[in-house]
Design an enzyme around this catalytic site. Structure first.
Site, PDB file in Angstrom:
ATOM      1  CE  LYS A   1      28.466  64.164 -33.839  1.00  0.00           C
ATOM      2  NZ  LYS A   1      28.045  64.568 -35.289  1.00  0.00           N
ATOM      3  NE  ARG A   2      33.793  54.735 -36.179  1.00  0.00           N
ATOM      4  CZ  ARG A   2      34.301  53.804 -36.748  1.00  0.00           C
ATOM      5  NH1 ARG A   2      33.466  53.074 -37.496  1.00  0.00           N
ATOM      6  NH2 ARG A   2      35.603  53.653 -37.061  1.00  0.00           N
TER       7      ARG A   2
ATOM      8  CE  LYS B   1      32.845  61.815 -36.899  1.00  0.00           C
ATOM      9  NZ  LYS B   1      31.912  62.320 -37.881  1.00  0.00           N
TER      10      LYS B   1
ATOM     11  CB  THR C   1      24.122  62.109 -42.472  1.00  0.00           C
ATOM     12  OG1 THR C   1      24.751  61.168 -42.014  1.00  0.00           O
ATOM     13  CG2 THR C   1      24.392  62.423 -44.006  1.00  0.00           C
TER      14      THR C   1
ATOM     15  CE  LYS D   1      20.946  59.362 -40.534  1.00  0.00           C
ATOM     16  NZ  LYS D   1      22.328  58.367 -40.373  1.00  0.00           N
TER      17      LYS D   1
ATOM     18  CG  HIS E   1      32.159  61.078 -48.749  1.00  0.00           C
ATOM     19  ND1 HIS E   1      30.831  61.338 -48.466  1.00  0.00           N
ATOM     20  CD2 HIS E   1      32.298  60.414 -50.069  1.00  0.00           C
ATOM     21  CE1 HIS E   1      29.876  60.685 -49.514  1.00  0.00           C
ATOM     22  NE2 HIS E   1      30.835  59.915 -50.411  1.00  0.00           N
TER      23      HIS E   1
HETATM   24  C1  26Q Z   1      39.994  54.323 -46.505  1.00  0.00           C
HETATM   25  C2  26Q Z   1      41.037  53.561 -46.889  1.00  0.00           C
HETATM   26  C3  26Q Z   1      41.499  52.693 -46.084  1.00  0.00           C
HETATM   27  C4  26Q Z   1      40.662  52.365 -45.077  1.00  0.00           C
HETATM   28  C5  26Q Z   1      39.500  53.171 -44.874  1.00  0.00           C
HETATM   29  C6  26Q Z   1      39.226  54.185 -45.522  1.00  0.00           C
HETATM   30  C7  26Q Z   1      37.934  54.900 -45.248  1.00  0.00           C
HETATM   31  C8  26Q Z   1      36.810  54.360 -45.034  1.00  0.00           C
HETATM   32  C9  26Q Z   1      35.736  55.058 -44.599  1.00  0.00           C
HETATM   33  C10 26Q Z   1      38.146  56.350 -45.227  1.00  0.00           C
HETATM   34  C11 26Q Z   1      36.745  56.820 -44.942  1.00  0.00           C
HETATM   35  C12 26Q Z   1      35.614  56.375 -44.883  1.00  0.00           C
HETATM   36  C13 26Q Z   1      34.421  56.972 -44.274  1.00  0.00           C
HETATM   37  C14 26Q Z   1      34.232  58.407 -44.227  1.00  0.00           C
HETATM   38  C15 26Q Z   1      32.883  59.099 -43.889  1.00  0.00           C
HETATM   39  O1  26Q Z   1      32.044  58.367 -43.353  1.00  0.00           O
HETATM   40  N1  26Q Z   1      32.795  60.437 -44.253  1.00  0.00           N
HETATM   41  C16 26Q Z   1      31.529  61.129 -43.879  1.00  0.00           C
HETATM   42  O2  26Q Z   1      30.768  61.122 -45.056  1.00  0.00           O
HETATM   43  C17 26Q Z   1      29.374  61.601 -44.634  1.00  0.00           C
HETATM   44  C18 26Q Z   1      28.781  61.491 -45.776  1.00  0.00           C
HETATM   45  O3  26Q Z   1      28.943  62.351 -46.778  1.00  0.00           O
HETATM   46  C19 26Q Z   1      29.788  62.773 -44.182  1.00  0.00           C
HETATM   47  O4  26Q Z   1      28.408  63.376 -43.729  1.00  0.00           O
HETATM   48  C20 26Q Z   1      30.749  63.226 -42.880  1.00  0.00           C
HETATM   49  O5  26Q Z   1      30.741  64.493 -42.817  1.00  0.00           O
HETATM   50  C21 26Q Z   1      31.944  62.494 -43.286  1.00  0.00           C
HETATM   51  O6  26Q Z   1      32.774  62.454 -42.273  1.00  0.00           O
END
Ligand code: 26Q
Length: 844
Positions: free
Chosen positions: A580-581, A586, A688, A692, A388
């Site tokens: 979004k976050r 972004k 995503t 929406k 991702h």
């Molecule tokens: C990893 C290790 C330690 C702590 C946190 C994490 C961690 C947690 C969540 C790393 C990444 C995430 C989330 C990533 C994320 O949401 N990515 C998004 O995924 C979506 C679905 O595929 C995409 O549409 C987005 O582009 C992408 O940013």
């Protein structure tokens, strides 16, 4: 949560296949009588009496009514779940297990009622209690067991799997505290704990009987086994207990109910009796508390925080629980593991569950005596991995020293996997030491060793996929080109999608009604049916209805904005939204630059916008992400200036809507006119939210990044607004160091004027110099996100959008074409592709 099987009152005896003693209902599904209002009523009566301990007819608070209505709905879902399970058993189906650290489910009541097809019945029943369903729904807390895109995608997939009648199940962690609630104090983000479960969730059914014991820590010693063979043996471990709670997931139409299984960590060494006897009561409970910490809280960051022991323990804990559960179910019907990949598919949602590779090997080889080579081919044939992110800083790595202490046996297994893998590499590229170094699962740099989780996941999976076309290409050519050269056949693209049930039917009932009136209701099951809307894009009455629905949604949003921020916005202004976050890549900051530009155009140049505009921001910053938090503060300070300036306040407004979450997104998407998707090209894997918004008839202003590119292909380039550099141009500028932000600053007085705001003490006067870092970061430190490179085209593209907005027929036609052409972006399509190409599962 507290409501277990045993305590739940068993009602009208409809759970068995033998329903001969029941009154006849129309067309039972799989032996379960179809839902009727009377049965709901009966169920609710029982729940009021036995779960609430109240007499029928007494006053019930909204919270209590929500509780019992939810339980009654869950009861109905349980019947269908049992029937679904019987159907799967009868057909001996292959099952998919979707392993994810995050499931951003949001609220369940409205969604479940909708998928069961009983909204109206529920409305009537609730009204009898003197309440209304809408208030009840609003009372429900979001289940915020995720950060953003990745977690919400997992939730959309579960809805699609069940709606497509596919045997797919989610596995994750039952966090006690989900993503923090966001409050604003003096315009700054303050995090509050989200205790969504403190009063327990009616949707979770705890299953004590299926708890599992998980070893951890300890050390590895070579010891002879019972046959006298010396084997690495994991000894002196500590143990956790994993207690599963199931959340039923009902598909549209109610035929299939799958589940999401979430594990809570409990202490195995319940109580240290020795310490207790020594009078150290507190010490005695300490261990127990330490164990329960494991499922206590979701990490609130969507980028890596490697090195945090608790995070690694969380990842291992849920992977180990899931693998045990999966293997146990498999062994109920199979005598050996030959058939495992024909019965089981496991998908890894990013690298967070990548330990599955080592854990499955351990369970097969160490615990079940499957020979190493055989165990390996089973593991690879079973696993799939979804990437991702491309951001190098977001790639998961764990120090070998930490691994050694927490998971000593897994580390040895990973070393063995790596050894065998590197032998294969050197067979293909003899003597290429650099390549071996690049590809190794264990990275060695400046005396430090790390385990690269993405490499582990790729080596251990038969399929690796990205989440949008561009993203997958970049995975293949930029992120892990060596792996792509070694195994080109493993790599595939699976462009993300979202469920139209939640994001259109539930979120935007007005538009849903209009769509159904135009094209029939088939779009709910197959979003491609929306293409029939194209016949109506020049229909004046459809335009009128679309506009009325959009306005109604905007009025509702205006109310929410006023309640949460105190700012009054005009529903007749353009709603220009970025939700979004908060992340530098972004580029919320790019939108801020434009707002300042528009503000200065009014106040200094006297140029008044032809249409009033409302700039709407929403999103959470990771608590430790300083720059992101400063951007939130900046937006709020800007809002104060703009919204209170008599010259601008009736023409432009800036709002930051706090506490962005699924239920708020369900309000925001349907109210938007413009959807901002403005990441630096090459950075956003897919996005995503972009889907929406478009599905709800907003027009995108976006860069050629992630799925925006495919949205443009689908809706036609004339129906959205693309600006800025594309990924290859950005890459070229980065590699040739040819981007000089000062050039843009010097050449374009409008850009200079905006940037100078950050360098002066008069514009943001609350704390002089507070935003100087932005000036420095963009002009002095190279602006890694290329804000100024894209700013000119961003401004002119918006000017164009504004022109078109003033031609209502043209604009509305484009909105309708967006809606009509969004069929491809249903997660039903995405899940069907995974099912066919990777999981090899079918609808049952
Ligand atoms: C990893 C290790 C330690 C702590 C946190 C994490 C961690 C947690 C969540 C790393 C990444 C995430 C989330 C990533 C994320 O949401 N990515 C998004 O995924 C979506 C679905 O595929 C995409 O549409 C987005 O582009 C992408 O940013």
């Amino acid at each position: 949560m507290e409501t277990t099987n045993a305590s739940a009152p068993r009602l009208s005896g409809v759970e068995g296949e033998d329903d001969s003693f029941l009154p006849v209902h129309p067309t039972p599904i799989d032996g379960v009588p179809i839902f009727t209002e009377e049965r709901f009523y009966e169920q609710l009566k029982q729940r009021v009496k036995y779960s609430l301990g109240q007499d029928w007819g007494t006053n019930i608070s909204t919270a209590n009514l929500l509780w019992v209505v939810s339980l009654a709905v869950r009861d109905l879902m349980m019947e269908r779940y049992l029937a679904t399970e019987r159907r799967y058993q009868r057909n001996n189906v292959k099952r998919l297990y979707y392993l994810s650290m995050e499931f951003l489910v949001g609220r369940s009541l409205g969604n479940n009622l909708m998928n069961l097809g009983i909204v109206e019945q529920a409305e009537r029943v609730v009204r009898e209690f003197g309440h209304n369903l809408e208030d009840l729904r609003e009372e429900e807390m979001d289940a915020a067991l995720g950060n953003g895109g990745l977690g919400r995608l997992a939730a959309c997939f579960l809805d699609s799997l069940a709606s497509l009648n596919m045997p797919g199940f989610g596995y994750g962690i039952n966090y006690e505290y989900g993503l923090f609630r966001q409050r604003l104090e003096h315009g700054q983000q303050v995090e509050m704990p989200d205790s969504w479960r403190t009063m327990s969730s009616p949707w979770l059914l705890e299953r004590h009987d299926e708890q599992v014991v998980i070893p951890i820590y300890g050390r590895v010693e070579d010891q002879p086994d019972r046959l006298g063979n010396v084997r690495p043996t994991w000894i002196e471990c500590r143990h956790f207990i994993g207690v599963p709670s199931d959340m039923p997931v009902v598909g549209y139409g109610g035929r299939t109910v799958n589940y999401l299984r979430l594990y809570s960590a409990r202490a195995f060494e319940e109580f240290d009796i020795q310490k207790f006897n020594e009078g150290e009561y507190v010490k005695a409970v300490e261990k127990r508390i330490a164990s329960e910490t494991v499922s206590k809280v979701l990490y609130p960051s969507d980028a890596v925080e490697s090195g945090r022991e608790l995070r690694l323990v969380q990842e291992y804990f849920f992977v180990a629980c899931a693998v045990r559960d999966i293997v146990r179910r498999y062994l109920k019907k199979n005598a050996n593991f030959d058939n495992f990949p024909n019965q089981v598919a496991i998908q890894l949602n990013d690298t967070h569950p990548a330990l599955t590779v080592a854990e499955l090997m351990r369970v097969l080889h160490d615990e079940n005596n499957v020979p190493w080579e055989k165990a390996w081919s089973i593991t690879v044939a079973t696993l799939g991995y979804t990437n991702h992110t491309l951001l190098p800083e977001a790639l998961e790595k764990w120090p070998v020293s930490l691994f050694e202490r927490v998971l000593p046996r897994h580390l040895r297994i990973i070393y063995d996997i790596n050894k065998q893998f590197l032998e294969a590499v050197s067979r293909k590229w003899p003597g290429d030491a650099d390549r071996m170094k690049r590809m190794s699962i264990v990275e060695e740099a400046h005396g430090y060793k790390d385990v690269r989780m993405a490499h582990l996941a790729i080596v251990g999976s038969h399929a690796v996929n990205g989440v949008a076309k561009l993203h997958t290409e970049l995975v293949k050519t930029q992120l892990v080109p060596d792996f792509y050269q070694l195994w080109p056949e493993r790599f595939t693209n699976k462009t993300n999608g979202v469920t139209q049930r939640r994001w259109l039917m539930k979120a935007n009932p007005g538009l849903a009604k209009l769509l159904t009136d135009c094209v029939g209701e088939n779009w709910v099951r197959d979003l491609n049916h929306l293409q029939n809307l194209e016949a109506f894009v020049d229909d004046a009455s459809v335009h009128e209805r679309f506009t009325a629905v959009k306005r109604e949604n905007k009025v509702l949003m205006a109310r929410i904005i006023r309640q949460s921020t105190g700012v009054v916005v005009d529903p007749d202004s353009i709603y220009d939204v970025i939700a979004k976050r908060i992340h530098e890549y972004k580029r919320q900051l790019l939108m801020v630059l434009r707002v300042i530009h528009d503000y200065l155009a009014i106040t200094e140049d006297g140029i008044l916008p032809e249409v009033p505009q409302t700039y709407i921001f929403a999103g959470k910053a990771a608590p430790g992400y300083w720059a992101a938090k400063q951007i939130i503060r900046l937006i709020n300070e800007l809002g104060e200036i703009v919204n209170n300036d008599f010259r601008t306040r009736d023409r432009i407004k800036v709002v930051f809507v706090p506490d962005y979450k699924v239920s708020l997104a369900e309000r925001i998407m349907p109210a938007a006119n413009i959807s901002e998707q403005i990441s630096t090209a090459g950075k956003e894997a897919s996005g995503t939210g972009n889907m929406k918004f478009a599905m709800n008839g907003a027009l995108t202003v976006g860069t050629l990044d992630g799925a925006n590119i495919e949205i443009r292909e689908a809706v036609g380039p004339e129906n959205l607004f693309v600006f800025g550099l594309d990924a290859s141009e950005i890459q070229h500028m980065r590699e040739s160091s040819s981007y000089n932000p000062w050039d843009y600053y010097r050449r374009n007085p409008a850009i200079k004027r905006v940037m100078d705001v950050f360098n002066s003490d008069t514009f943001f006067s609350r704390e002089p110099g507070a935003y100087k870092w932005i000036f420095n970061s963009i002009l002095h430190h190279g602006d890694p996100y290329f804000h100024l490179a894209d700013m000119e085209s961003y401004l002119s593209t918006h000017a164009q959008a504004l022109q078109e907005y003033q031609q209502p027929t043209l604009w509305t036609r484009k909105c309708l074409l967006n809606v009509a052409r969004m069929g491809y972006f249903s997660s039903d399509r995405t899940v069907s592709e995974y099912a066919k190409d990777i999981w090899k599962i079918r609808p049952i």
